[in-house]
Each structure stands twice: as structure tokens, then as C-alpha cells.
Design an enzyme around this catalytic site. Sequence first.
Site, PDB file in Angstrom:
ATOM      1  N   CYS A  64      -2.821 -18.086  14.874  1.00 53.51           N
ATOM      2  CA  CYS A  64      -2.211 -17.212  15.809  1.00 53.51           C
ATOM      3  C   CYS A  64      -2.202 -18.064  17.286  1.00 53.51           C
ATOM      4  CB  CYS A  64      -3.122 -15.815  16.403  1.00 53.51           C
ATOM      5  SG  CYS A  64      -2.677 -14.462  15.200  1.00 53.51           S
TER       6      CYS A  64
ATOM      7  N   ASP B 168      -6.777   4.172  10.737  1.00 52.64           N
ATOM      8  CA  ASP B 168      -6.514   3.788   9.311  1.00 52.64           C
ATOM      9  C   ASP B 168      -7.892   4.153   8.747  1.00 52.64           C
ATOM     10  OD1 ASP B 168      -5.134   2.505   7.498  1.00 52.64           O
ATOM     11  OD2 ASP B 168      -4.511   0.867   8.512  1.00 52.64           O
TER      12      ASP B 168
ATOM     13  N   ARG C 299       7.287   0.243   1.794  1.00 51.66           N
ATOM     14  CA  ARG C 299       7.396  -0.946   2.661  1.00 51.66           C
ATOM     15  C   ARG C 299       6.073  -1.766   2.294  1.00 51.66           C
ATOM     16  NH1 ARG C 299       5.594   3.861   4.356  1.00 51.66           N
ATOM     17  NH2 ARG C 299       4.048   3.916   6.146  1.00 51.66           N
TER      18      ARG C 299
ATOM     19  N   ASP D 206     -10.348  -0.449  14.189  1.00 51.12           N
ATOM     20  CA  ASP D 206     -10.851  -0.457  12.891  1.00 51.12           C
ATOM     21  C   ASP D 206     -12.324  -0.853  12.856  1.00 51.12           C
ATOM     22  OD1 ASP D 206      -8.415   0.515  11.748  1.00 51.12           O
ATOM     23  OD2 ASP D 206      -7.551  -1.497  11.458  1.00 51.12           O
TER      24      ASP D 206
ATOM     25  N   ARG E 180      -8.012  -8.487  11.347  1.00 53.54           N
ATOM     26  CA  ARG E 180      -7.952  -9.324   9.937  1.00 53.54           C
ATOM     27  C   ARG E 180      -8.881 -10.536  10.173  1.00 53.54           C
ATOM     28  NH1 ARG E 180      -2.245  -8.100   9.504  1.00 53.54           N
ATOM     29  NH2 ARG E 180      -2.201  -6.320   8.668  1.00 53.54           N
TER      30      ARG E 180
ATOM     31  N   CYS F 190      -9.461  -8.591  16.858  1.00 54.35           N
ATOM     32  CA  CYS F 190      -8.823  -8.713  15.578  1.00 54.35           C
ATOM     33  C   CYS F 190      -9.048  -7.761  14.356  1.00 54.35           C
ATOM     34  CB  CYS F 190      -8.386 -10.020  15.302  1.00 54.35           C
ATOM     35  SG  CYS F 190      -7.450 -10.313  13.707  1.00 54.35           S
TER      36      CYS F 190
ATOM     37  N   CYS G 193      -7.335 -12.673  19.204  1.00 53.46           N
ATOM     38  CA  CYS G 193      -7.874 -11.626  19.917  1.00 53.46           C
ATOM     39  C   CYS G 193      -9.231 -11.379  19.202  1.00 53.46           C
ATOM     40  CB  CYS G 193      -6.942 -10.344  19.621  1.00 53.46           C
ATOM     41  SG  CYS G 193      -5.568 -10.640  20.026  1.00 53.46           S
TER      42      CYS G 193
ATOM     43  N   ARG H 199       0.880  -1.104   0.003  1.00 54.80           N
ATOM     44  CA  ARG H 199      -0.028   0.199  -0.055  1.00 54.80           C
ATOM     45  C   ARG H 199       0.890   1.316   0.215  1.00 54.80           C
ATOM     46  NH1 ARG H 199      -4.481  -0.530   4.078  1.00 54.80           N
ATOM     47  NH2 ARG H 199      -5.314  -1.503   2.012  1.00 54.80           N
ATOM     48  N   TYR H 200       1.837   1.325   0.888  1.00 53.09           N
ATOM     49  CA  TYR H 200       2.980   2.425   0.951  1.00 53.09           C
ATOM     50  C   TYR H 200       3.981   2.138  -0.306  1.00 53.09           C
ATOM     51  CZ  TYR H 200      -0.171   2.984   5.048  1.00 53.09           C
ATOM     52  OH  TYR H 200      -1.172   3.045   5.827  1.00 53.09           O
TER      53      TYR H 200
ATOM     54  N   LYS I 127      -2.855   4.960   6.560  1.00 56.45           N
ATOM     55  CA  LYS I 127      -3.045   5.362   8.124  1.00 56.45           C
ATOM     56  C   LYS I 127      -2.689   7.095   8.267  1.00 56.45           C
ATOM     57  CE  LYS I 127      -1.267   1.272  10.292  1.00 56.45           C
ATOM     58  NZ  LYS I 127      -0.874   0.490   8.958  1.00 56.45           N
TER      59      LYS I 127
HETATM   60  C1  LIG Z   1       0.432  -0.194   8.855  1.00 53.73           C
HETATM   61  C2  LIG Z   1       0.774  -0.750   7.725  1.00 53.73           C
HETATM   62  C3  LIG Z   1       2.119  -0.620   7.045  1.00 53.73           C
HETATM   63  C4  LIG Z   1       3.286   0.174   8.281  1.00 53.73           C
HETATM   64  O1  LIG Z   1       2.766   1.269   8.290  1.00 53.73           O
HETATM   65  P1  LIG Z   1       3.918   1.995   9.281  1.00 53.73           P
HETATM   66  O2  LIG Z   1       3.090   3.686   9.336  1.00 53.73           O
HETATM   67  O3  LIG Z   1       5.248   2.032   8.700  1.00 53.73           O
HETATM   68  O4  LIG Z   1       3.929   1.414  10.648  1.00 53.73           O
HETATM   69  C5  LIG Z   1       2.574  -1.197   6.003  1.00 53.73           C
HETATM   70  N1  LIG Z   1       1.648  -1.621   5.150  1.00 53.73           N
HETATM   71  C6  LIG Z   1       0.300  -1.801   5.264  1.00 53.73           C
HETATM   72  C7  LIG Z   1      -0.457  -2.347   4.596  1.00 53.73           C
HETATM   73  C8  LIG Z   1      -0.054  -1.308   6.703  1.00 53.73           C
HETATM   74  O5  LIG Z   1      -1.548  -1.239   7.114  1.00 53.73           O
END
Ligand SMILES: *Cc1c(COP(=O)(O)O)cnc(C)c1O
Length: 373
Positions: A128, A333, A119, A296, A137, A135, A132, A115-116, A340
Amino acid sequence: MKREPKLKWIERSQVPDHQWRDWSWQWAYRLTEAAQIGAVFDLDAEQIAQIEETARRFRVAITPYYADLIHRTGRPAALWKQVIPDPAELDDDPRLSLDPLSEQRDSLVKGLVHRYTDRVLLLLTDRCAVYCRHCNRRRLASGSEHDRTPIEVELWLRYLRDHKQVREVILSGGDPLSWSDERLNKLLTKLRQIAHLEIIRFGTRLPVVLPFRITDDFCKMLKRHQPVYLNIHINHPLELTIELHEACWKLADSGIPLGSQTVLLKGVNDDGAILQELFRGLLKMRVKPYCLYHPDPVQGTAHLRTSIQKGLDIMDFLIANTSGLALPHYVVDAPDGKGKIPLQNPRHTQGSEGVTVLKPFSGGAAPYDDGEA
Ligand SMILES: *Cc1c(COP(=O)(O)O)cnc(C)c1O
């Protein structure tokens, strides 16, 4: 490990220490059936039936360690609500969804969410140690437990090699520490062969619900793949046990920087003093509070949700009264995979030309010259 049939309850005092501290033993003896939970916690037939029905929709599992913690601390709602199924989970609420962050849409390769830009999130498993009740997910936590196949992992590696903008992988799930050391080592070794991947980050709850997972061998293995960061999902100061302390110090001594992730939950930790105690306690365990997440909008969790205003008020209390080291970001989120967003009450307004009016926590106003000539 084979489990005895009709196991009722494992008293801490009846289990030899080496067995209690063996993580595969803890895993094999998780409470996964309504009848077991009923026997352990002395529930009546109606409560057991409710748990059975709820667990059919969202899996249930509690480690003997965490069940013992609930007993030892006198069954506080704060721990109970996190792991014991509640019939309210079956309420359908049109405002809630099973995949509120639209992770499926950002997942071109199974179990990989990109998404980002820099990363990538890897969902190693949907297993798990403890499921939880809050959760986010939950779509992965119904039906039987599944793991990624070697072919799926190969597809991840191919994707990561092809996407040079990715600098970080976040290993999550399910709980990534449910994989054996050997299996994790294989994956990390392959990830480390990809030159543009700088950071490996784990997101796990095992140090809290099964602290014995953090063995010397595990730490030694992680150390070979530095830099590795590890974030721990923890929600309440009662979870700050000696066992967690030992696990965190072991990791920190191995050079693994530790962070925490906490979900703001109604009736669990939606209180400034409780979170202050949690974050201060984490610092002593050498864990830097990283994020406080607004819950969420996940189907089945309406009874645990609280308002953003409540979260902002709590953050104001924390910022005004707590070491900056102990402060996490408060993050929500956004729906539809919009990502986020950090939240904070604005502590300033625009004054006259070139002046920002600051609003100190001690009260009053402090005009501040912006400094542009
Ligand atoms: C939360 C999340 C991350 C990590 O986000 P950070 O702000 O770096 O902690 C990476 N990818 C996805 C899809 C996420 O939901």
C-alpha cells in the site's frame, strides 16, 4: 527510483510541482522509517522508539502528500490516528484476531477469496502507499512487501474460467493501484476474455493518499475495459482535497462510476456531523457513498473500535438529516467468514393484524395498513 540516504523532510515548497505530482516520486519518497517520521513531525526519542517497535509488527508508510496534508491541517487526531503507529497496537487482546473474517479459509487459490456466490475478491498485492493503522488485512502488512507472481495470476484466471457463477471480480489488496498501468492492463485484458465476468470493481485508497496515481493514461486504460467501478476508501472530510476532487472528476469523466467505503473509527469519524460532511462532500466529487463499515475485530486496533450502538445512532442522525443519495449502507462483517450484514435500527413494529406501525424520524407513530385484502 533511488532514495537519498538520511532524507529528513520534503517541504512541499522545495519540490517542483511536476515532481510532487509524479506518483512514482511520491511512492519512492514515502516515509517508511521511524526516524523519518520523528524528524518530519518533531517527535521525541521515546515516541520514535515506540513507532519503531510498532512498525516492526505492522508496516508503516506515509506518502509525502498525506504527510503534507497532516501538516497543513494542523495535525488533527483524525488523520494522525489513521497513519501514525500507536503503541496501543502492540496490546494483545483475546477478543481480536489477525484474520477476523477467516479469509484464509475461503481462499483455495492464493490471493483469491470466494465467499459470495457471484463475486470474487482478488488480492493483487500486499503493498500500500500508506499503511492504515486500522487495516483489516493486517496479516498481510507485516514483514516485507510482496506481490502476486505471474503463476499465481494464471491460477486465478483458471479458477475464474472454471466458475461460471462468478459475475464480478473485486480487485483489492494491498492497494491494486500500486500495480503499473501496464500490469493492470494485462490483467484486465485477460479478465475481459472470460465471457461470464460482467463487472470489474476496484477497491483502493490511492485517490486519498496519492491522488496523482489517477493520471489521464490510467483513466484511458480503464475505459477500455468497461464496465469498471471504483470504490475509494476514505474516512474523514479533511481528506476531501482539491487533488482528490481532480482525481475523482477525471475518473467520472472517463465513465467510471465511483463509490466510497468508510470505516467507523473511534476518535476519527465516530460523529454524525463529521460523517455528514464527508458524505455530502463525496457527492460533490461525484462519489456515491457506498458502505460505512463497522470496524472488524483485528488484532492491534482495539483503541480504534467503537460500538454498534454508536454506529446505529449515527446512521439515525444521517438518515433523518441527509439526502438519501449521500447515505451509505452501515455494514458489519460477521465473524468466522459468515459474511457482511447491513445494520439499521428498526423503524417499525408489528401492530394489530394487517397493520405495521411505522416510527417516523419526526416522532410519534404512524400505523400503516399492509394492503393485503
Ligand atoms: C466485502 C466482500 C465482497 C464484496 O461485497 P459487496 O457486498 O458486494 O460489497 C466480496 N467478497 C468478499 C470476501 C468480501 O469480504
